[in-house]
Each structure stands twice: as structure tokens, then as C-alpha cells.
Design an enzyme around this catalytic site. Structure first.
Site, PDB file in Angstrom:
ATOM      1  N   SER A 121      20.472   3.171 -15.444  1.00  0.00           N
ATOM      2  CA  SER A 121      19.481   3.981 -14.745  1.00  0.00           C
ATOM      3  C   SER A 121      19.054   5.131 -15.651  1.00  0.00           C
ATOM      4  O   SER A 121      19.849   5.658 -16.417  1.00  0.00           O
ATOM      5  CB  SER A 121      20.062   4.541 -13.442  1.00  0.00           C
ATOM      6  OG  SER A 121      19.110   5.330 -12.758  1.00  0.00           O
ATOM      7  N   LYS A 173      25.134  -1.006  -9.659  1.00  0.00           N
ATOM      8  CA  LYS A 173      23.733  -0.621  -9.869  1.00  0.00           C
ATOM      9  C   LYS A 173      22.865  -1.103  -8.702  1.00  0.00           C
ATOM     10  O   LYS A 173      21.895  -0.435  -8.304  1.00  0.00           O
ATOM     11  CB  LYS A 173      23.220  -1.204 -11.186  1.00  0.00           C
ATOM     12  CG  LYS A 173      21.748  -0.903 -11.501  1.00  0.00           C
ATOM     13  CD  LYS A 173      21.458   0.584 -11.517  1.00  0.00           C
ATOM     14  CE  LYS A 173      20.142   0.929 -12.202  1.00  0.00           C
ATOM     15  NZ  LYS A 173      18.975   0.153 -11.865  1.00  0.00           N
ATOM     16  N   HIS A 176      23.329   1.428  -6.055  1.00  0.00           N
ATOM     17  CA  HIS A 176      22.610   2.618  -6.527  1.00  0.00           C
ATOM     18  C   HIS A 176      21.130   2.522  -6.176  1.00  0.00           C
ATOM     19  O   HIS A 176      20.530   3.456  -5.642  1.00  0.00           O
ATOM     20  CB  HIS A 176      22.807   2.744  -8.045  1.00  0.00           C
ATOM     21  CG  HIS A 176      21.882   3.688  -8.746  1.00  0.00           C
ATOM     22  ND1 HIS A 176      20.565   3.368  -9.026  1.00  0.00           N
ATOM     23  CD2 HIS A 176      22.075   4.932  -9.249  1.00  0.00           C
ATOM     24  CE1 HIS A 176      19.992   4.376  -9.662  1.00  0.00           C
ATOM     25  NE2 HIS A 176      20.881   5.334  -9.807  1.00  0.00           N
ATOM     26  N   ASN A 177      20.528   1.365  -6.450  1.00  0.00           N
ATOM     27  CA  ASN A 177      19.098   1.215  -6.187  1.00  0.00           C
ATOM     28  C   ASN A 177      18.794   1.110  -4.693  1.00  0.00           C
ATOM     29  O   ASN A 177      17.739   1.553  -4.238  1.00  0.00           O
ATOM     30  CB  ASN A 177      18.564  -0.007  -6.923  1.00  0.00           C
ATOM     31  CG  ASN A 177      18.373   0.262  -8.408  1.00  0.00           C
ATOM     32  OD1 ASN A 177      19.017   1.142  -8.966  1.00  0.00           O
ATOM     33  ND2 ASN A 177      17.515  -0.491  -9.045  1.00  0.00           N
ATOM     34  N   GLU A 180      18.680   4.559  -3.563  1.00  0.00           N
ATOM     35  CA  GLU A 180      17.416   5.121  -4.060  1.00  0.00           C
ATOM     36  C   GLU A 180      16.260   4.784  -3.105  1.00  0.00           C
ATOM     37  O   GLU A 180      15.403   5.629  -2.837  1.00  0.00           O
ATOM     38  CB  GLU A 180      17.144   4.552  -5.451  1.00  0.00           C
ATOM     39  CG  GLU A 180      15.848   4.995  -6.098  1.00  0.00           C
ATOM     40  CD  GLU A 180      15.625   4.261  -7.403  1.00  0.00           C
ATOM     41  OE1 GLU A 180      14.612   3.537  -7.509  1.00  0.00           O
ATOM     42  OE2 GLU A 180      16.473   4.380  -8.320  1.00  0.00           O
TER      43      GLU A 180
END
Length: 301
Positions: A121, A173, A176-177, A180
Site C-alpha cells: 500500500s 492486504k 486492509h482494502n 479502506e
């Protein structure tokens, strides 16, 4: 440390530059010759093909992929496999589905080729600020690659970490997204409410700047919100169409599989899907139903 980079787009190119600036030797291959020429001027050793790239590297070879997830990764690994030797390393720094990563790792393990997944990221800002990296892979291999991660990260001991075995990097990840998605949706909704409170004539860029300092909702995404509103306060010329690259979908599917409630991430994904339906059949049907049961007026096109 020497490595080869396949995929020199905005992010891969910026990562290559950061590595070159720190003294690493980077060979690279991309379809765009213009991109490679620009990076050659910064010290990149340009390759004319994947085969040429591999030939430029000494064992233990390290190949870092920064290419779109899915079929392109499988195709590139298919080209690399007969060219690599035992103990060589392939790093996937893209947004691959962790289930694909597990499958690829098993295939490469049979050939004694190491596979490391690095959820990355930072976007185009990573060249200046460093990248956040979630690393999955075997302990010994990840330890060998530490100089690369320490160079690319915001600092040698911050912004990156070995989070688990192969697959764990891309899994982390993915989550994480998904988070987001939810944060971005909340910012979008809050600023929309302020935009529609016309009697206050709020300067949304000013509000974003106020919130950037000392506020409990300050974040890099808020910094980017402020930058966007400064450049284009009314967001003129921007279509209300929000794309997604898959990670939100995978996060929601994983939440369902694990019996974990994730309503904010799920709804933010659904909002993205709704933004693409400029001729919503479901909304038309809702209007028709209200007319059927209550005689409510329908707005005509």
C-alpha cells in the site's frame, strides 16, 4: 541487493526508483518502452523480455512482480518457471487473491522455487513516503529479503512486517482494502450531507483542512480528500461512478465464510456497485410499486 522487476507502471516504477536511489541493482521489464527509457535514465537495467530479464540476474534470482492480479500473474509465472532454478524467489507485490497465492506457492514449491506475497500500500506517494508492506512467506526467505523491505518501507523498522506464511500477506492486504472501502464511504457520505446543507454555504475544503489536525478522524485519506476539494471544490466533471479492483468483494466473501459480521464494508461495496447503475431497474420498480399500492406519483424520465 540485486533484483528484477516485472511491471513498471506507476507503482512498480516508483518502487524501482526508491530501490535504485538506495543503491540496489534493479533490472526491469515492462511492455512500455517509454517507461523503461525513463527509468534507464535513473539507473535501471532495461530488459527486452522476461527471458532477457532472467538472464541478467545472478542466482539466487529475485523477481518482483507488480502486475494486475489474476490471469496476468499466472501467465507470467508460467513463463518464469522453466527459466528459474531451485532456490530462486518470485515476489508478488500486487493485489492477488490470497487463495490464488496459496495455489501458486504450492506449484512453485514442487520446483523448489520460493514464493513470497507482499501486500503493498502507498500508491504513487510511496516513492517519497515509503510503502506499507504486509509480507507472507517462509521465515528464511523473508529474512534474506529484509534489505528490500527496509528500503521500500517508511523506515527500516516501521510500515512493514512479516505477518505469516505464504498467503498471509495478500490476505492482510485484502482486509486492509476492505477497511479502506468503509472509511472512504464514510467520508463521502459526510461531505455529501454538508454539501446539501446549502443555507450554511460550507467551504468543504476548509472543513477538511480543519479536520486534518487534532481531529479523531484525521488520516491520509482525509489529506487526499482535502487535496481533491482544493483542486475541484464542486467536483465538476467527475462521474459518480466508483470502480473496485476486487479486494472489497473478497473481504465480504471471507467474512461470510468465517461467520463474521462486516456490515460497513459490505454496504460500502454495495454502494460502489450501485454507483454504476445509471438506469437502475430496481429503483424504477420501487417507484412503480409505490404507485401501485399507494397511488404515489411517479417521476417520468
Amino acid at each position: 541487493m540485486e533484483l528484477g522487476m516485472i511491471g513498471l507502471g506507476r507503482m512498480g516504477g516508483a518502487m524501482s526508483q526508491r530501490l535504485l536511489q538506495a543503491g540496489h541493482q534493479v533490472s526491469g521489464y515492462a511492455r512500455s518502452t517509454d517507461t523503461m527509457k525513463q527509468l534507464e535514465e535513473k539507473g535501471l537495467v532495461a530488459a527486452s523480455s522476461v527471458e532477457d530479464l532472467v538472464s541478467k540476474l545472478k542466482p539466487q534470482r529475485i523477481i518482483w512482480l507488480m502486475i494486475p492480479s489474476g490471469k496476468p500473474v499466472d501467465e507470467t509465472i508460467g513463463i518464469l518457471m522453466p527459466l528459474l532454478e531451485a532456490d530462486d524467489v518470485i515476489i508478488d507485490g500486487g493485489n492477488s487473491d490470497y487463495k490464488d497465492t496459496l495455489r501458486r506457492a504450492e506449484t512453485l514449491r514442487a520446483r523448489q522455487i520460493h514464493y513470497v506475497d507482499v501486500g503493498t500500500s502507498g500508491g504513487v506517494w510511496g516513492l517519497e513516503n515509503g510503502y506499507s508492506m504486509m509480507v507472507g512467506g517462509d521465515d528464511g526467505v523473508v529474512s534474506h529479503l529484509e534489505p528490500l523491505f527496509e528500503t521500500l518501507a517508511p523506515g527500516p523498522n516501521k510500515g512493514w512486517g512479516h505477518v505469516g506464511p505464504c498467503g498471509a500477506g495478500h490476505f492482510t492486504k485484502m482486509i486492509h482494502n476492505g477497511i479502506e472501502y468503509g472509511i472512504m464511504q464514510a467520508y463521502g457520505e459526510g461531505f455529501a450531507i454538508m454539501h446539501h446543507k446549502e443555507e450554511f454555504k460550507l467551504d468543504l475544503h476548509q472543513v477538511a483542512e480543519i479536520w486534518r489536525y487534532g481531529s479523531v478522524i484525521q488520516s491520509w485519506l482525509l489529506d487526499l480528500t482535502a487535496a481533491a476539494l482544493e483542486k475541484n471544490p464542486g467536483l465538476e466533471g467527475i462521474a459518480p461512478y466508483v470502480a473496485d479492483s476486487g479486494e472489497g468483494r473478497w473481504t465480504v466473501a471471507e467474512a461470510i465464510d468465517l461467520n463474521v459480521a462486516a456490515p460497513v464494508i459490505t454496504l460500502s461495496l454495495l454502494q460502489r456497485l450501485q454507483s454504476r447503475d445509471s438506469d437502475s431497474f430496481s429503483d424504477k420498480l420501487l417507484s412503480a410499486l409505490r404507485n401501485q399500492f399507494g397511488g404515489h406519483a411517479m417521476k417520468k424520465e
